[in-house]
Design a protein around this motif. Sequence first.
Motif, PDB file in Angstrom:
ATOM      1  N   GLN A 161      57.194  15.739 -37.170  1.00 49.08           N
ATOM      2  CA  GLN A 161      56.973  14.754 -38.236  1.00 49.08           C
ATOM      3  C   GLN A 161      56.446  13.435 -37.673  1.00 49.08           C
ATOM      4  N   LYS A 206      52.617  11.340 -47.864  1.00 49.68           N
ATOM      5  CA  LYS A 206      53.609  12.414 -47.787  1.00 49.68           C
ATOM      6  C   LYS A 206      53.049  13.730 -48.323  1.00 49.68           C
ATOM      7  N   LYS A 222      47.162  17.402 -37.177  1.00 51.07           N
ATOM      8  CA  LYS A 222      46.921  15.963 -36.968  1.00 51.07           C
ATOM      9  C   LYS A 222      45.429  15.657 -37.020  1.00 51.07           C
ATOM     10  N   TYR A 236      48.969   7.620 -39.433  1.00 55.39           N
ATOM     11  CA  TYR A 236      48.919   6.510 -40.392  1.00 55.39           C
ATOM     12  C   TYR A 236      49.690   5.276 -39.897  1.00 55.39           C
ATOM     13  N   ARG A 274      49.892  14.576 -48.606  1.00 57.28           N
ATOM     14  CA  ARG A 274      48.784  15.044 -47.759  1.00 57.28           C
ATOM     15  C   ARG A 274      49.325  15.770 -46.530  1.00 57.28           C
ATOM     16  N   ILE A 275      50.354  15.196 -45.918  1.00 57.82           N
ATOM     17  CA  ILE A 275      50.954  15.830 -44.739  1.00 57.82           C
ATOM     18  C   ILE A 275      51.596  17.156 -45.121  1.00 57.82           C
ATOM     19  N   GLN A 276      52.281  17.169 -46.253  1.00 59.13           N
ATOM     20  CA  GLN A 276      52.932  18.410 -46.699  1.00 59.13           C
ATOM     21  C   GLN A 276      51.897  19.493 -46.983  1.00 59.13           C
ATOM     22  N   LEU A 308      44.224  15.589 -40.576  1.00 58.66           N
ATOM     23  CA  LEU A 308      44.710  14.402 -41.281  1.00 58.66           C
ATOM     24  C   LEU A 308      43.930  13.147 -40.885  1.00 58.66           C
ATOM     25  N   LEU A 368      52.748  13.823 -36.643  1.00 61.51           N
ATOM     26  CA  LEU A 368      51.814  13.875 -37.772  1.00 61.51           C
ATOM     27  C   LEU A 368      51.738  12.524 -38.499  1.00 61.51           C
ATOM     28  N   TYR A 369      52.878  11.878 -38.685  1.00 59.03           N
ATOM     29  CA  TYR A 369      52.879  10.590 -39.386  1.00 59.03           C
ATOM     30  C   TYR A 369      52.219   9.486 -38.557  1.00 59.03           C
TER      31      TYR A 369
END
Length: 508
Positions: A84, A139, A174, A91, A141-143, A177, A87-88
């Motif tokens: 998490q 959230k 990643k 941003y 978009r990541i999901q 995204l 990936l986060y």
Amino acid sequence: MSVLEVQNLKFNYGDKELFSGLDVRIFDGEHVGIVGANGVGKTTFMNLISEKLTPDEGTIIWDNTKSFSYLDQHLIVNDEITIQEYLYSVYNDLFKKEEEMNQLYKSLESVDESKYDKILEKAYNIQEYLEENKFYQIKSRIQNVIQGLGIKIEGKQILKNLSGGQRAKVFLGKMLLEEKDILLLDEPTNFLDAQHVEWLSKFLTNYKNSFLVISHNFEFLNNCCNVIVAIENKKMTKYKGNYQDYLRLRTMNLETYQKEYEKQQKEIKKAEDFIAKNIVRASTTKQAQSRRKMLEKMTILEKPQQDKKVFFKFDFTKSFHMMCMEISHLTIGYTYPILSDINLKFQFGEKYVIVGKNGVGKTTFLKTILNEIPPLSGNIKMAPYNDIVYFSQETEIPSCTAIEYIRSFYPKLDDTKIRTLLAQYAITNELTIKPMKQLSGGEMTKVRFALLSLKRSNLLILDEPTNHLDRLAKESLFNAISHYPGTVILVSHEKEFYQKLNMKEIKF
């Protein structure tokens, strides 16, 4: 406008010349598939344009207003962070902006009222910026990417504890995204099952920017690419259209190139004969010298490369009239169950394909029935007459050469016999004595199959055997499996490959 322009690129890998004056231009918005036989330099080209390698000659010109990212499964990252967090991190800048906005609102509690308007205006500007950059959709978009690629998240898993396949999917997630101007993707489907390959295909089809992708999954290329670039004869040829369009146009191009090559060879032979006959004659020496200068200035066409034929074979031992394998109430896993209460019967001589989401336990199942992993519970009744050949998806890459690799298993085989064997799998000349770590993924797979062909069997267990294989190798493998009279258990994410074999499907 071109986002990437490659001019007169030359590159040698050891003694082998991979590229000789290669030229190509990639334009904004093009979805490019890179194809070619195993070992022609597809990954090397990707490493050159991503600046991981330096060309011997030529130029690689990127539009300096564009950004690119490269899917490299050997990325050096902080592997102590969770999936998490990784990936986060795409941003992070937006989260910093949000924190700045929150601090501004909080400051209203203590500042003079005369400063309210100025602070509020600044906070509103940041909020507009966040909305424009879809901050409040992060959230979802990541999901979407996690589900689309089948990224398995159990608790707070850190990157270093993931398998190679899971790491590759997280890196790919990643990259998608980030939405860079150009994506460079090398075999992105190898660790994806059919469902997730389909999702990635749709994602890339709708991608507004450019990408270059290397893949031997031709159905995938056909669905998401509008341009195909083929590496042949040490050069690149660009074809408009999808993979099927490329196959049709390539045939026409190769015929034209063959004619041009033959015509030039005749001209060269004629000129050389004239020079040889007239260079020493006083009356014709000037004409001969003129012809010689003409030859020196001529751009010589490379001899057309013939597609190397590959001959996969699985020698058969014997038939028998009983179940090949019976499985009852089987639970598989490591420290905890992955799949439970599996009940299956495998009839001798039938062909089976095991499908299911990535990470569901397909490879674990194969290793369990082969007794490489003990079952957690249940029974596996294996017929005593089974002679098994197993192709594993993951294997440690040896540092020895292909010849040394074969000889380590069959020490009585001499060099001539090993070279003859390897040649059946298109591993010839310098490839036989090059360290296997320097071979392409497809070449390495062919060496492994060459080794397996020396063992006779009546039960084939194949875990993702088509990964990295080029078109001709896949066709040969398909024919070998199709004509094999024994039992076949296949794990594959390439629906196009296994559907034509009319196999019995087992879903996990």
